[in-house]
Write a protein that holds these residues in place. Sequence first.
Motif, PDB file in Angstrom:
ATOM      1  N   VAL A 100       0.312  11.046 -14.666  1.00 22.97           N
ATOM      2  CA  VAL A 100       0.662   9.843 -13.917  1.00 22.97           C
ATOM      3  C   VAL A 100       1.686  10.250 -12.863  1.00 22.97           C
ATOM      4  CG1 VAL A 100       1.653   7.521 -14.084  1.00 22.97           C
ATOM      5  CG2 VAL A 100       0.266   8.412 -15.968  1.00 22.97           C
ATOM      6  N   LEU A 101       1.504   9.785 -11.630  1.00 27.04           N
ATOM      7  CA  LEU A 101       2.434  10.055 -10.539  1.00 27.04           C
ATOM      8  C   LEU A 101       3.421   8.902 -10.448  1.00 27.04           C
ATOM      9  CD1 LEU A 101       3.104  11.961  -8.124  1.00 27.04           C
ATOM     10  CD2 LEU A 101       1.716  10.428  -6.735  1.00 27.04           C
ATOM     11  N   LEU A 102       4.719   9.217 -10.458  1.00 27.33           N
ATOM     12  CA  LEU A 102       5.772   8.207 -10.456  1.00 27.33           C
ATOM     13  C   LEU A 102       6.704   8.379  -9.267  1.00 27.33           C
ATOM     14  CD1 LEU A 102       6.893   8.417 -14.200  1.00 27.33           C
ATOM     15  CD2 LEU A 102       5.244   6.814 -13.206  1.00 27.33           C
ATOM     16  N   GLU A 103       7.199   7.264  -8.772  1.00 32.56           N
ATOM     17  CA  GLU A 103       8.280   7.259  -7.783  1.00 32.56           C
ATOM     18  C   GLU A 103       9.514   6.729  -8.501  1.00 32.56           C
ATOM     19  OE1 GLU A 103       9.570   4.808  -3.827  1.00 32.56           O
ATOM     20  OE2 GLU A 103       7.437   5.186  -4.128  1.00 32.56           O
ATOM     21  N   ILE A 144       8.234   3.645 -10.609  1.00 34.02           N
ATOM     22  CA  ILE A 144       7.040   2.886 -10.234  1.00 34.02           C
ATOM     23  C   ILE A 144       5.837   3.825 -10.254  1.00 34.02           C
ATOM     24  CG2 ILE A 144       5.907   1.580  -8.394  1.00 34.02           C
ATOM     25  CD1 ILE A 144       8.694   0.724  -7.487  1.00 34.02           C
ATOM     26  N   VAL A 145       4.738   3.379 -10.856  1.00 32.84           N
ATOM     27  CA  VAL A 145       3.506   4.163 -10.915  1.00 32.84           C
ATOM     28  C   VAL A 145       2.870   4.182  -9.528  1.00 32.84           C
ATOM     29  CG1 VAL A 145       1.197   4.321 -11.920  1.00 32.84           C
ATOM     30  CG2 VAL A 145       3.129   3.582 -13.341  1.00 32.84           C
ATOM     31  N   ARG A 146       2.600   5.389  -9.019  1.00 31.92           N
ATOM     32  CA  ARG A 146       1.982   5.557  -7.702  1.00 31.92           C
ATOM     33  C   ARG A 146       0.590   6.164  -7.771  1.00 31.92           C
ATOM     34  NH1 ARG A 146       4.401   1.782  -5.283  1.00 31.92           N
ATOM     35  NH2 ARG A 146       6.581   2.161  -4.753  1.00 31.92           N
ATOM     36  N   GLY A 147       0.201   6.678  -8.937  1.00 33.69           N
ATOM     37  CA  GLY A 147      -1.128   7.246  -9.116  1.00 33.69           C
ATOM     38  C   GLY A 147      -1.401   7.477 -10.588  1.00 33.69           C
ATOM     39  N   ILE A 148      -2.690   7.413 -10.977  1.00 36.11           N
ATOM     40  CA  ILE A 148      -3.082   7.546 -12.377  1.00 36.11           C
ATOM     41  C   ILE A 148      -4.274   8.486 -12.470  1.00 36.11           C
ATOM     42  CG2 ILE A 148      -3.931   6.320 -14.418  1.00 36.11           C
ATOM     43  CD1 ILE A 148      -2.604   3.784 -13.260  1.00 36.11           C
ATOM     44  N   GLY A 149      -4.193   9.478 -13.355  1.00 36.04           N
ATOM     45  CA  GLY A 149      -5.293  10.411 -13.576  1.00 36.04           C
ATOM     46  C   GLY A 149      -6.485   9.737 -14.238  1.00 36.04           C
ATOM     47  N   SER A 150      -7.653  10.335 -14.075  1.00 32.22           N
ATOM     48  CA  SER A 150      -8.902   9.738 -14.572  1.00 32.22           C
ATOM     49  C   SER A 150      -9.003   9.700 -16.094  1.00 32.22           C
ATOM     50  CB  SER A 150     -10.099  10.499 -14.004  1.00 32.22           C
ATOM     51  OG  SER A 150     -10.051  11.849 -14.430  1.00 32.22           O
ATOM     52  N   GLU A 151      -8.198  10.491 -16.802  1.00 31.60           N
ATOM     53  CA  GLU A 151      -8.276  10.523 -18.261  1.00 31.60           C
ATOM     54  C   GLU A 151      -7.165   9.724 -18.949  1.00 31.60           C
ATOM     55  OE1 GLU A 151      -8.794  14.504 -19.767  1.00 31.60           O
ATOM     56  OE2 GLU A 151     -10.021  15.020 -18.030  1.00 31.60           O
ATOM     57  N   VAL A 206      -1.420   1.141 -10.941  1.00 33.01           N
ATOM     58  CA  VAL A 206      -0.560   1.488  -9.808  1.00 33.01           C
ATOM     59  C   VAL A 206       0.295   0.274  -9.461  1.00 33.01           C
ATOM     60  CG1 VAL A 206      -0.531   2.118  -7.365  1.00 33.01           C
ATOM     61  CG2 VAL A 206      -2.146   3.226  -8.911  1.00 33.01           C
ATOM     62  N   GLY A 207       1.590   0.511  -9.261  1.00 30.35           N
ATOM     63  CA  GLY A 207       2.528  -0.562  -8.958  1.00 30.35           C
ATOM     64  C   GLY A 207       3.346  -1.011 -10.156  1.00 30.35           C
ATOM     65  N   ASP A 208       2.930  -0.633 -11.377  1.00 27.43           N
ATOM     66  CA  ASP A 208       3.695  -0.980 -12.578  1.00 27.43           C
ATOM     67  C   ASP A 208       5.039  -0.264 -12.571  1.00 27.43           C
ATOM     68  OD1 ASP A 208       1.807  -2.625 -13.715  1.00 27.43           O
ATOM     69  OD2 ASP A 208       1.027  -1.127 -15.101  1.00 27.43           O
ATOM     70  N   GLY A 254       7.115   2.820 -21.973  1.00 23.59           N
ATOM     71  CA  GLY A 254       6.806   1.403 -21.887  1.00 23.59           C
ATOM     72  C   GLY A 254       6.555   0.948 -20.471  1.00 23.59           C
ATOM     73  N   ILE A 255       5.939  -0.219 -20.352  1.00 22.39           N
ATOM     74  CA  ILE A 255       5.658  -0.864 -19.074  1.00 22.39           C
ATOM     75  C   ILE A 255       6.461  -2.164 -19.041  1.00 22.39           C
ATOM     76  CG2 ILE A 255       3.880  -1.909 -17.600  1.00 22.39           C
ATOM     77  CD1 ILE A 255       1.801  -0.236 -19.166  1.00 22.39           C
ATOM     78  N   PHE A 256       7.177  -2.389 -17.943  1.00 18.42           N
ATOM     79  CA  PHE A 256       7.917  -3.643 -17.786  1.00 18.42           C
ATOM     80  C   PHE A 256       6.940  -4.761 -17.467  1.00 18.42           C
ATOM     81  CE2 PHE A 256      11.190  -0.541 -17.235  1.00 18.42           C
ATOM     82  CZ  PHE A 256      12.295  -1.132 -17.796  1.00 18.42           C
TER      83      PHE A 256
END
Length: 84
Positions: free
Chosen positions: A9-12, A34-41, A49-51, A80-82
């Motif tokens: 997962v790519l994060l900022e 903040i999540v900026r990208g998510i791998g296919s697996e 994206v945006g979480d 966790g996810i807010f």
Amino acid sequence: MIKPLGIHVLLEPLEEISSIVLPEQSRGQAEKAIVRGIGSEVEDSSLKVGDTVIFRKYSPEEFELDGKMVYLIEQQDLMGIFET
């Protein structure tokens, strides 16, 4: 931008954790981003994206991309996810 592969997962990163109360032993060991990208697996279909997420401070690989710091982390290291 970078497209994460596999379970990554790519994060900022965000500057601070303002509304979370962490146990004393966890202070300084967790960060918010903040999540900026998510791998296919990535298996958690609720992650998008945006979480805004919390993760272990020393888990991700840190690097600079277009003048900004970004993190690449394995899904299992997200704590966790807010919810809004």
